[in-house]
Design an enzyme around this catalytic site. Structure first.
Site, short mmCIF file in Angstrom:
data_model
loop_
_atom_site.label_atom_id
_atom_site.label_comp_id
_atom_site.label_asym_id
_atom_site.label_seq_id
_atom_site.Cartn_x
_atom_site.Cartn_y
_atom_site.Cartn_z
CE1 TYR A 53 28.78 57.51 4.58
CE2 TYR A 53 28.80 57.27 6.98
CZ TYR A 53 28.27 57.83 5.84
OH TYR A 53 27.24 58.73 5.94
CE LYS A 64 25.80 55.72 4.25
NZ LYS A 64 25.48 55.93 5.69
#
Length: 306
Positions: A147, A175
């Protein structure tokens, strides 16, 4: 160049899904985690079109839930989602040992994958981030989605860092909430990492560059249209995808740009009758009446409230 090929994209989609929502954590009016509502919410979100739920991400208010609560939330979400969606557990912290413990706990609670954010606050250098990420990825056999959100973590995942992490067999995806599409395109071109949009306003731009899906906050409300947009991108019908994206601009703005996503998503779900309360835990405050009315207008305009 190593642009993500169809086999790599298929592996990531099989591991994580393509239309994901970072699920809020329902609280009772007294501040306890409402596990029955969490179960029902997971079922609702899958019915709406999500094939991935992120449990205990930022939108799930993970900084204010205990490790035991995180484990029980996974169990409740599994009861609601069954095998219809992948459950991805947020396990990233700025303490490598704690992240490893959370990863192992999530595995034992039945998570399908892990979401691992860049260590925040302590600002580790890039080589330390590589060591941290690899240590957590080594702790279980679960697939890992990195992330990248420097707006919250303060430190980005540099392209060279992502290239180094690409060699780990468990690290499959990113992400991306960095807002740097050129950098994302570079990484997609140079590595086998699959990309997911982690910024709702950039869902279509990032997917048009090669991202295979989304991890959304707005997906609490509009996962049906996000799934439709993802399908259009998958068939290279960008005109149709653009029409869907254009119809979501005001709703995404309302949910993402006027209050933290956990606050707006809970208020929106309460307006729809999905959540009994919009309660949050400090340091977040639940949406004010003015904020609720603002969301009501925008959701009505977008067709998600009658």
């Amino acid at each position: 160049m190593a642009m993500v090929n169809s086999a790599q994209a298929h592996d990531a989609a099989a591991a994580f899904g393509t239309v994901g929502t970072a699920m809020v954590t329902p609280f009772s009016a007294s501040g306890d985690v409402d596990y029955d509502t969490a179960e029902a919410l997971a079922a609702h979100l899958v019915d709406l079109g999500n094939d991935m739920l992120v449990i205990s991400g930022t939108t799930g208010e993970s900084p204010t839930t205990t490790d035991a609560e995180k484990s029980e939330l996974l169990t409740a979400a599994r009861r609601g989602a069954g095998d219809r969606a992948k459950l991805v557990a947020g396990v990233g912290t700025n303490n490598t040992t704690h992240s490893i413990e959370l990863a192992q706990q999530a595995r034992d609670a039945g998570a399908d994958g892990l979401l691992l954010v860049t260590p925040y606050y302590s600002k580790p250098p890039q080589d330390a981030i590589v060591t941290h990420m690899r240590a957590v990825a080594d702790a279980t056999g679960l697939p890992v989605m990195l992330y990248d959100i420097p707006g919250r973590s303060s430190v980005p995942l540099e392209p060279a860092t992502l290239a180094a992490l690409d060699s780990h067999p468990n690290i499959l995806a990113v992400k991306d909430a960095k807002g740097d599409i050129a950098s994302a395109l570079q990484v997609m071109s140079d590595t086998g990492l699959a990309y997911y949009s982690g910024e709702d306003a950039l869902n279509l731009p990032l997917m048009s560059c090669g991202a295979i899906g989304v991890v959304s906050v707005a997906g609490h409300i509009c996962a049906d249209r996000l799934a439709q947009m993802t399908e259009y991108v998958g068939t290279n019908d960008l005109n149709a995808a653009r029409d869907v994206a254009a119809g979501l601009v005001s709703l995404i703005d309302a949910i993402m740009n006027h209050m933290p996503g956990a606050i707006s998503a809970k208020a929106a779900l309460q307006l729809q009758g999905v959540l009994p309360t919009r309660a949050t835990r400090l340091p977040l405050l639940e949406a004010s009446e003015d904020q609720v009315e603002f969301l009501r207008r925008e959701m009505t305009r977008s067709g998600y409230l009658t």
